[in-house]
Design an enzyme around this catalytic site. Structure first.
Site, PDB file in Angstrom:
ATOM      1  N   LYS A   5     -10.011  34.031   1.920  1.00 17.32           N
ATOM      2  CA  LYS A   5     -10.351  33.985   3.335  1.00 17.32           C
ATOM      3  C   LYS A   5      -9.195  34.487   4.190  1.00 17.32           C
ATOM      4  O   LYS A   5      -9.408  35.077   5.239  1.00 17.32           O
ATOM      5  CB  LYS A   5     -10.732  32.555   3.748  1.00 17.32           C
ATOM      6  CG  LYS A   5     -12.079  32.119   3.203  1.00 17.32           C
ATOM      7  CD  LYS A   5     -12.489  30.774   3.741  1.00 17.32           C
ATOM      8  CE  LYS A   5     -13.843  30.360   3.201  1.00 17.32           C
ATOM      9  NZ  LYS A   5     -14.255  29.028   3.675  1.00 17.32           N
ATOM     10  N   ASP A 159     -11.743  22.101   4.869  1.00 21.41           N
ATOM     11  CA  ASP A 159     -11.521  23.311   4.076  1.00 21.41           C
ATOM     12  C   ASP A 159     -10.032  23.423   3.782  1.00 21.41           C
ATOM     13  O   ASP A 159      -9.307  24.204   4.405  1.00 21.41           O
ATOM     14  CB  ASP A 159     -12.027  24.538   4.849  1.00 21.41           C
ATOM     15  CG  ASP A 159     -12.030  25.803   4.002  1.00 21.41           C
ATOM     16  OD1 ASP A 159     -11.470  25.771   2.900  1.00 21.41           O
ATOM     17  OD2 ASP A 159     -12.573  26.820   4.457  1.00 21.41           O
ATOM     18  N   TRP A 160      -9.574  22.636   2.827  1.00 17.05           N
ATOM     19  CA  TRP A 160      -8.168  22.613   2.404  1.00 17.05           C
ATOM     20  C   TRP A 160      -8.019  23.569   1.230  1.00 17.05           C
ATOM     21  O   TRP A 160      -8.490  23.309   0.145  1.00 17.05           O
ATOM     22  CB  TRP A 160      -7.784  21.193   2.024  1.00 17.05           C
ATOM     23  CG  TRP A 160      -6.368  21.010   1.549  1.00 17.05           C
ATOM     24  CD1 TRP A 160      -5.391  21.956   1.408  1.00 17.05           C
ATOM     25  CD2 TRP A 160      -5.775  19.768   1.142  1.00 17.05           C
ATOM     26  NE1 TRP A 160      -4.227  21.396   0.947  1.00 17.05           N
ATOM     27  CE2 TRP A 160      -4.436  20.047   0.776  1.00 17.05           C
ATOM     28  CE3 TRP A 160      -6.241  18.465   1.050  1.00 17.05           C
ATOM     29  CZ2 TRP A 160      -3.571  19.048   0.320  1.00 17.05           C
ATOM     30  CZ3 TRP A 160      -5.376  17.477   0.591  1.00 17.05           C
ATOM     31  CH2 TRP A 160      -4.057  17.758   0.240  1.00 17.05           C
ATOM     32  N   GLU A 161      -7.327  24.684   1.470  1.00 13.74           N
ATOM     33  CA  GLU A 161      -7.147  25.718   0.447  1.00 13.74           C
ATOM     34  C   GLU A 161      -5.668  25.833   0.073  1.00 13.74           C
ATOM     35  O   GLU A 161      -4.951  26.602   0.660  1.00 13.74           O
ATOM     36  CB  GLU A 161      -7.672  27.056   0.958  1.00 13.74           C
ATOM     37  CG  GLU A 161      -9.150  27.040   1.307  1.00 13.74           C
ATOM     38  CD  GLU A 161      -9.669  28.390   1.747  1.00 13.74           C
ATOM     39  OE1 GLU A 161      -9.115  29.445   1.339  1.00 13.74           O
ATOM     40  OE2 GLU A 161     -10.630  28.411   2.519  1.00 13.74           O
ATOM     41  N   PHE A 162      -5.270  25.160  -0.947  1.00 14.10           N
ATOM     42  CA  PHE A 162      -5.934  24.164  -1.783  1.00 14.10           C
ATOM     43  C   PHE A 162      -4.917  23.063  -2.064  1.00 14.10           C
ATOM     44  O   PHE A 162      -3.706  23.308  -1.991  1.00 14.10           O
ATOM     45  CB  PHE A 162      -6.394  24.775  -3.123  1.00 14.10           C
ATOM     46  CG  PHE A 162      -7.469  25.804  -2.971  1.00 14.10           C
ATOM     47  CD1 PHE A 162      -8.787  25.411  -2.776  1.00 14.10           C
ATOM     48  CD2 PHE A 162      -7.164  27.153  -3.005  1.00 14.10           C
ATOM     49  CE1 PHE A 162      -9.780  26.359  -2.638  1.00 14.10           C
ATOM     50  CE2 PHE A 162      -8.155  28.098  -2.859  1.00 14.10           C
ATOM     51  CZ  PHE A 162      -9.464  27.715  -2.672  1.00 14.10           C
TER      52      PHE A 162
END
Length: 409
Positions: A5, A159-162
């Site tokens: 993203k 939305d914790w990436e990552f």
């Protein structure tokens, strides 16, 4: 996966959001109830999730969304204050959130709206610090519920990436448990429908790259999260795999476990019910420059990024294919599509591959699908095909069933 993203965010946008997290959100006067009435509509009659993320920082206006193809739309993204760990609502968000919610609510079939926190531009260290202590988790949770209620949204999405360590994962499980308790308490005291709680997660239930091996808290997800949006894409890309072409979101991979099917299966094996596992579908393609135009299959030798610096939206690649008289190939083994013209090669999903994936998801009782991202489709062609495939309807234009039978199951 960590870049899938972020590559869609310009450096200017990232800088805008990072600068915002040093501030504190002070709500403006509440929007008029006539514009944003409290959510009171009943749950969607659809039998599954037809979701999509709307990148609020892009130029694609929310009012241009054809809402007939979606049940849930995510506002992407807001971040955290690096000191208080509360969500930051920037001045831009203050303008766009009422428009976002107002437009999606005021449809013949209202669309559920969720606030997504994090994304590829999020600071994983800040998330790690936030989940590490009960006090900071409480502050974060309280701020998210306050923001969702203030803007009359239907839910929240993390939305914790990552997460980078197993301790992060364990603390994430605590966060989900406390978040659910707070949501239930808020619903009880406010006499309103409980907020939805979802999370965007890695394609598989465990992560072995970018740090130590770690596993998501499947039990806490099962008990506390309404569903997870599995990012079943970003498997291949010229920026990190320059020497060979690849299918960015293959349903199957005969040579590895890096595929949509393997990832979804891992979540179910971990203990998350399939109905809570929602499949991600990309509305973009990855491009390479072929080493030899005569060798143009998946896995062919490449010399790095192709057109548009390695990445195209679906709308852009359709136009590119037409302008360059590209050859388009559906790959049965991976259930994906690629095209080539001269030394230019693009791997992506089209209507056929998306219909096949949705057939797979339905056959395995998954909860639905979501797109990254709104504004990337071509005349809503994939969004329409996916919606009809999930519903088992006929395509209005062709009269042909969009279901693909048993070949992808």
């Amino acid at each position: 996966m960590a870049t899938m993203k972020m590559v869609l965010l310009t450096s200017a946008i990232i800088a805008h959001y990072i600068s915002a997290v040093t501030g504190t959100w002070t709500p403006s006067p509440a929007p008029s109830p006539a514009v944003l009435p409290p959510p009171s509509f009943s749950p969607s009659s659809q039998s599954g999730i037809k979701g999509a993320y709307w990148p609020s920082y892009n130029s694609f206006p929310i009012a241009s969304v054809d809402t007939s193809y979606f049940t849930h739309v995510y506002y992407a993204f807001v971040l955290l204050n690096q000191t208080t760990y509360q969500v930051v609502i920037s001045p831009s968000d203050e303008q766009k959130l009422p428009q976002f919610r107002g437009f999606l609510y005021n449809q013949t079939q209202p669309v559920k709206t969720l606030l997504s926190i994090g994304g590829g531009g999020g600071n994983t260290t800040v998330f790690s610090q936030m989940v590490n202590h009960p006090t900071t988790r409480f502050g974060f949770i309280s701020s998210t519920i306050a923001a969702a209620r203030y803007y009359s949204l239907d839910g929240l999405d993390l939305d914790w990436e990552f997460p980078e360590t197993q301790r992060d994962m364990d603390n994430l499980g605590l966060l989900f448990s406390e978040w659910r308790a707070a949501i239930n308490e808020d619903a009880s005291t406010s006499n309103r429908t409980p907020l939805l709680l979802t999370a965007a997660v890695y394609y598989a239930s465990s992560i072995s790259l970018l740090g130590e091996a770690r596993t998501y808290p499947a039990d806490s997800i099962r008990d506390n999260v309404d569903w997870v949006n599995v990012m079943s894409y970003g498997f291949s890309g010229a920026s990190w795999q320059p020497n060979n072409t690849g299918a960015p979101a293959a349903l199957y991979d005969l040579n590895s476990e890096v595929s949509t099917s393997s990832g979804l299966e891992s979540w179910v094996r971990a203990g998350v019910p399939p109905q809570k596992v929602v499949m991600g579908v990309p509305l973009y393609g990855c491009t390479w420059r072929l080493a030899d135009p005569a060798e143009h299959g998946i896995g062919s030798p490449a010399l790095g990024e192709g057109p548009d610096n390695g990445l195209m939206s679906f709308a852009e690649l359709v136009d590119f294919n037409e302008a360059n008289n590209a050859t388009v190939v559906f790959d049965v083994d991976t259930v994906s599509t690629y095209s080539f013209a001269g030394t230019s090669w693009i791997g992506y999903d089209d209507g056929d591959s998306v219909a096949g994936k949705i057939d797979y998801a339905k056959s395995n009782d998954h909860g639905g699908y979501f797109f990254w991202a709104l504004g990337f489709d071509k005349d809503w062609s994939i969004s329409q095909r996916a919606s009809y495939a999930w519903g088992g309807m006929e395509d209005e234009e062709t009269g042909v069933s969009t279901l693909m039978g048993d070949s992808y199951v």
